[in-house]
Design an enzyme around this catalytic site. Structure first.
Site, PDB file in Angstrom:
ATOM      1  N   ASP A 128      -8.960 -13.939  -3.399  1.00 20.38           N
ATOM      2  CA  ASP A 128      -9.374 -12.544  -3.295  1.00 20.38           C
ATOM      3  C   ASP A 128      -9.714 -12.201  -1.848  1.00 20.38           C
ATOM      4  O   ASP A 128     -10.753 -12.628  -1.336  1.00 20.38           O
ATOM      5  CB  ASP A 128     -10.593 -12.328  -4.198  1.00 20.38           C
ATOM      6  CG  ASP A 128     -11.156 -10.921  -4.135  1.00 20.38           C
ATOM      7  OD1 ASP A 128     -10.430 -10.015  -3.684  1.00 20.38           O
ATOM      8  OD2 ASP A 128     -12.316 -10.737  -4.542  1.00 20.38           O
ATOM      9  N   ASP A 291      -6.483  -5.748  -0.237  1.00 21.25           N
ATOM     10  CA  ASP A 291      -7.272  -6.530  -1.190  1.00 21.25           C
ATOM     11  C   ASP A 291      -6.377  -7.162  -2.249  1.00 21.25           C
ATOM     12  O   ASP A 291      -5.901  -6.490  -3.158  1.00 21.25           O
ATOM     13  CB  ASP A 291      -8.309  -5.604  -1.841  1.00 21.25           C
ATOM     14  CG  ASP A 291      -9.252  -6.335  -2.789  1.00 21.25           C
ATOM     15  OD1 ASP A 291      -9.071  -7.541  -3.015  1.00 21.25           O
ATOM     16  OD2 ASP A 291     -10.178  -5.677  -3.311  1.00 21.25           O
TER      17      ASP A 291
END
Length: 402
Positions: A128, A291
């Protein structure tokens, strides 16, 4: 807020970071397509709940930033997001290399995971770029079963995009990912299950800058440890996410076989924590947070309305503070993101995300409660580009996938 968005001409400096790496070091990323029903109908209510929960992740990152720096994040929109309990956070050279990880889709196009090892215990973990820490479910990793685990005596607490909270003790342990290894890598052992076990994924591996960390200042993200211990040849990693199989994460080098042409480069400010840079969506200037832990693209509702106004054939509707748009699946609108002067036009798989009432749902959503003045750029963009995260030169590279 002064993010640079300069185009950096040419290739990587003569440092060989563009050397391609071999496929035998790849680790799979597993995906599952959340919010999509069997008939390809999008569960708008579930997606709306997800976006509200995603905001909690970014509020948590804003508070982590404030805890580390004592300053408000320059993207912060709502001061109240810093007031939700800032006490949550008080608590050798010849081995240098690179590795290519095959990424598995464990969350139906939401989470991208690969196998890592802590203290000899292996499990799947989500990579992430929108958070900073390695945090795992209880049971996936047990520090009591590791001879190399050390307790920091420090606790952590943080929130994630599915609305769950992870809290527990910070440990350090021997770490391995692909062909790379490092010692004394920080890992948060959650006291409670914070991540759905579906698909076998057991944790989050944050890859942002350390100012977003929920851990105390001395305990850095795992990629920092790989760099500081010179386990990687270069401080770069590269995501190439694909529909279906073949998605990869490359650590320590750039795999030139993943893209066509040459990358364009856009600088980031590491002090701000996020992999954020300036970009354009259909000509509208935005701050973009790149992201890998997000699904479709979302931005402040007023800016998204401006983008929608530049498209034809859209029908818009609102759901619990989010603004969505649908289109005739046979006539998708043009969506183009521009980074560092280069246009990336969305393909068919990128423009839509499921259906609603027989029409395709646009993969861009507006939110009136997004806690920052920035867009979250997730999978819908990644599926068309190979994205390079360069911690040595504080920049993002973008190139069309082969």
């Amino acid at each position: 807020m002064k993010l640079l968005a300069a185009l950096i001409a040419g290739l990587f400096a003569a440092s060989a970071v563009s050397a391609s790496v071999k496929n035998d070091h790849e680790i799979e990323l597993v995906r599952r397509k959340m919010f999509i029903k069997d008939d390809n109908e999008l569960d708008i209510k579930a997606l709306s709940r997800h976006y509200k929960a995603m905001n909690s992740k970014y509020k948590s990152m804003m508070r982590n930033y404030h805890h580390h720096t004592g300053k408000q994040h320059p993207f912060l929109r709502f001061l109240s997001d810093l007031l939700d309990s800032d006490d949550d956070n008080n608590n050798n050279k010849d081995k240098r290399s690179a590795t290519n990880l095959l990424l598995q889709d464990v969350m139906q196009e939401q989470l991208w995971a690969g196998q890592v090892t802590f203290g000899g215990q292996s499990f799947l973990i989500d990579f992430d770029t929108g958070s900073a820490d390695v945090i795992v479910n209880p049971g996936a990793y047990d520090p009591r079963k590791s001879q190399s685990a050390k307790s920091s005596g420090k606790t952590f607490r943080t929130s994630y995009g599915d609305g769950t909270t992870a809290q527990g003790m910070v440990y350090t342990d021997d770490f391995k990912i692909g062909s790379l290894s490092a010692s004394n890598v920080a890992v948060g052992h959650s006291d409670q299950t914070f991540l759905d076990h579906e698909g076998g994924n057991e944790g989050i591996a944050g890859m942002s800058f350390s100012t977003l960390s929920a851990f105390p200042g001395n305990y850095k993200p795992f990629f920092y440890s790989l760099m500081e211990q010179k386990s990687v040849s270069h401080g770069v990693f590269q995501f190439t996410l694909k529909k279906g199989k073949g998605s990869t994460l490359t650590l320590g080098a750039v795999d030139t076989s993943k893209y066509s042409g040459e990358p364009v480069w856009s600088s980031v400010n590491p002090e701000q924590g996020f992999w954020a840079t300036q970009a354009f969506v259909n000509g509208v200037k935005i701050n973009a947070i790149v992201d890998s832990g997000s699904t479709i693209i979302t931005g402040p509702i007023d800016q998204v309305r401006q983008v929608f106004s530049k498209m034809s054939g859209l029908q818009t509707f609102s759901q619990q503070g989010q603004l969505f748009a649908t289109f005739d699946c046979n006539s998708p609108p043009d969506v183009t993101m521009n980074f560092a002067g280069k246009d990336f036009k969305f393909g068919k798989d990128q423009v839509g995300y499921g259906k609603q009432g027989g029409r395709c749902v646009l993969s861009i959503c507006g939110q009136d409660q997004l806690p920052m003045d920035a867009w979250i750029v997730g999978d819908s963009f990644f599926l068309g580009a190979s994205v390079i995260f360069d911690m040595e030169q504080n920049r993002l590279g973008f190139a069309p996938q082969k």
